[in-house]
Write a protein that holds these residues in place. Structure first.
Motif, PDB file in Angstrom:
ATOM      1  N   THR A  44       0.831  -1.206   0.000  1.00 33.12           N
ATOM      2  CA  THR A  44       0.000   0.000   0.000  1.00 33.12           C
ATOM      3  C   THR A  44       0.865   1.255   0.000  1.00 33.12           C
ATOM      4  OG1 THR A  44      -1.726  -1.177   1.225  1.00 33.12           O
ATOM      5  CG2 THR A  44      -1.839   1.220   1.211  1.00 33.12           C
ATOM      6  N   PHE A  45       1.927   1.240   0.798  1.00 33.57           N
ATOM      7  CA  PHE A  45       2.817   2.397   0.845  1.00 33.57           C
ATOM      8  C   PHE A  45       3.482   2.642  -0.511  1.00 33.57           C
ATOM      9  CE2 PHE A  45       7.111   4.156   1.758  1.00 33.57           C
ATOM     10  CZ  PHE A  45       6.706   5.402   2.209  1.00 33.57           C
ATOM     11  N   LEU A  46       3.960   1.589  -1.152  1.00 36.65           N
ATOM     12  CA  LEU A  46       4.574   1.733  -2.474  1.00 36.65           C
ATOM     13  C   LEU A  46       3.556   2.214  -3.504  1.00 36.65           C
ATOM     14  CD1 LEU A  46       6.855  -1.443  -2.599  1.00 36.65           C
ATOM     15  CD2 LEU A  46       7.531   0.927  -2.151  1.00 36.65           C
ATOM     16  N   TYR A  47       2.302   1.790  -3.325  1.00 31.45           N
ATOM     17  CA  TYR A  47       1.244   2.248  -4.239  1.00 31.45           C
ATOM     18  C   TYR A  47       1.047   3.756  -4.123  1.00 31.45           C
ATOM     19  CZ  TYR A  47      -3.502   2.882  -6.037  1.00 31.45           C
ATOM     20  OH  TYR A  47      -4.606   3.330  -6.722  1.00 31.45           O
ATOM     21  N   THR A  48       1.129   4.281  -2.881  1.00 29.47           N
ATOM     22  CA  THR A  48       0.948   5.728  -2.703  1.00 29.47           C
ATOM     23  C   THR A  48       2.138   6.521  -3.226  1.00 29.47           C
ATOM     24  OG1 THR A  48       1.923   5.669  -0.474  1.00 29.47           O
ATOM     25  CG2 THR A  48      -0.460   5.322  -0.649  1.00 29.47           C
ATOM     26  N   LEU A  49       3.277   5.859  -3.429  1.00 30.97           N
ATOM     27  CA  LEU A  49       4.465   6.543  -3.946  1.00 30.97           C
ATOM     28  C   LEU A  49       4.521   6.551  -5.474  1.00 30.97           C
ATOM     29  CD1 LEU A  49       7.253   5.251  -1.519  1.00 30.97           C
ATOM     30  CD2 LEU A  49       5.954   7.387  -1.383  1.00 30.97           C
ATOM     31  N   ARG A  50       3.536   5.974  -6.112  1.00 32.62           N
ATOM     32  CA  ARG A  50       3.537   5.913  -7.567  1.00 32.62           C
ATOM     33  C   ARG A  50       3.275   7.299  -8.147  1.00 32.62           C
ATOM     34  NH1 ARG A  50      -0.423   1.592  -9.998  1.00 32.62           N
ATOM     35  NH2 ARG A  50       0.906   0.297  -8.653  1.00 32.62           N
ATOM     36  N   GLY A  51       4.267   7.861  -8.795  1.00 33.51           N
ATOM     37  CA  GLY A  51       4.152   9.205  -9.359  1.00 33.51           C
ATOM     38  C   GLY A  51       3.508   9.208 -10.726  1.00 33.51           C
ATOM     39  N   THR A  52       3.203  10.401 -11.185  1.00 28.65           N
ATOM     40  CA  THR A  52       2.576  10.534 -12.506  1.00 28.65           C
ATOM     41  C   THR A  52       3.521  10.147 -13.634  1.00 28.65           C
ATOM     42  OG1 THR A  52       3.214  12.869 -12.511  1.00 28.65           O
ATOM     43  CG2 THR A  52       0.990  12.328 -11.738  1.00 28.65           C
ATOM     44  N   ASP A  53       4.834  10.222 -13.377  1.00 27.70           N
ATOM     45  CA  ASP A  53       5.804   9.865 -14.407  1.00 27.70           C
ATOM     46  C   ASP A  53       6.200   8.390 -14.357  1.00 27.70           C
ATOM     47  OD1 ASP A  53       7.071   9.959 -12.016  1.00 27.70           O
ATOM     48  OD2 ASP A  53       8.776  11.170 -12.679  1.00 27.70           O
ATOM     49  N   GLY A  54       5.547   7.635 -13.470  1.00 25.60           N
ATOM     50  CA  GLY A  54       5.828   6.210 -13.363  1.00 25.60           C
ATOM     51  C   GLY A  54       6.872   5.854 -12.328  1.00 25.60           C
ATOM     52  N   GLY A  55       7.572   6.827 -11.780  1.00 25.95           N
ATOM     53  CA  GLY A  55       8.581   6.567 -10.761  1.00 25.95           C
ATOM     54  C   GLY A  55       8.003   6.690  -9.362  1.00 25.95           C
ATOM     55  N   LEU A  56       8.893   6.656  -8.365  1.00 28.27           N
ATOM     56  CA  LEU A  56       8.492   6.803  -6.971  1.00 28.27           C
ATOM     57  C   LEU A  56       8.608   8.255  -6.553  1.00 28.27           C
ATOM     58  CD1 LEU A  56      10.213   3.673  -5.360  1.00 28.27           C
ATOM     59  CD2 LEU A  56       7.875   3.904  -6.202  1.00 28.27           C
TER      60      LEU A  56
END
Length: 264
Positions: A29-41
């Motif tokens: 879940t935490f990694l999901y919230t770090l998903r940026g608009t450019d595809g990175g973290l």
């Protein structure tokens, strides 16, 4: 060495499996919230929570969170001011009623929430006419929902303390019943009262069915509404809510250890 107990390797394996069972969903879940608009973290999703331009989209969550915190306070008050004194009275003066009282208190855990709402709907119709339809009135239903969990926590402390001897000693010294309960018995039940309060807060913050069917806006129902527009915000608030409950658990453990040291 206890031959009947598991070996050190077995304990490590069990600990790792149980830890992974809880950690993997949280990390995902935490990694999901770090998903940026450019595809990175990126932490842009977290910073967006405090962006005035995007605050309108998540306003229902803040409103629902405020309502849930109010409900938590009222529910904890019900547990501490109604349930705990009643349990003390039953254990001290009406021991024969203890099995009946325990059955009545534990009964809500066996009743599905949707069935409970069907029974509470006519009652809440009258409550709405008398007290209004404010979200805080859900505390009456939540007070019933948390009864089994709060009862077990408080009863464990009651069983560990000799309430009858403490009460008789205080009464022989001239203390009234309010003084006995507040200044003699309550400090000896502090750990159970704190645990019951924590469980009540956790149940209120995580409850969805009753609030949804009774058409009240709380933390969980608000996250469902916002999730249709922004799936990241509810995930972030879920992690923050879990962190909040975890910190409460650490605080209660610290207070309990402090109480134990003071007694010794």
């Amino acid at each position: 060495m206890n031959r009947l107990g598991p070996s050190l390797a077995t304990r490590w394996i069990i600990g790792i499996v149980v830890g992974a069972f809880f950690a993997v969903p949280l990390v995902a879940t935490f990694l999901y919230t770090l998903r940026g608009t450019d595809g990175g973290l990126s932490l842009e999703r977290w910073f967006a929570l405090f962006d005035p331009e995007k605050s309108a989209a998540i306003k229902p969550i803040w409103t629902g969170l405020g309502n849930s915190l109010i409900l938590a306070v009222v529910t904890v008050a019900i547990v501490l001011l109604l349930l705990a004194p009643t349990m003390i009275l039953v254990n001290l003066r009406f021991a024969r009623l203890k099995p009946v009282f325990e059955f009545a208190v534990l009964l809500p855990i066996s009743i599905p929430a949707i069935v409970l709402v069907v029974g509470l709907a006519p009652i809440y119709l009258q409550i709405g006419r008398a007290l209004g339809t404010g979200t805080w009135t859900l505390a009456f239903a939540y007070g019933i929902t948390v009864l089994p969990f709060a009862y077990r926590s408080i009863q464990a402390s009651i069983d560990a303390a000799d309430l009858r001897t403490l009460a008789e000693a205080a009464r022989s010294l001239g203390a009234g019943w309010p003084t006995v309960v507040l200044k003699v018995l309550a400090p000896n039940l502090r750990q159970g009262l704190l645990a019951a309060s924590l469980i009540s807060i956790a149940v209120v913050l995580g409850e969805f069915t009753i609030a949804s069917l009774l058409n009240r806006q709380v933390f969980q129902t608000a996250m469902l509404v916002v999730q249709k527009q922004d799936p990241y915000a509810p995930a972030i608030f879920t992690l923050l809510a879990l962190l909040f409950v975890f910190l409460l658990l650490l605080l209660i453990g610290r207070l309990a250890r402090g109480t134990g040291k003071a007694r010794s």
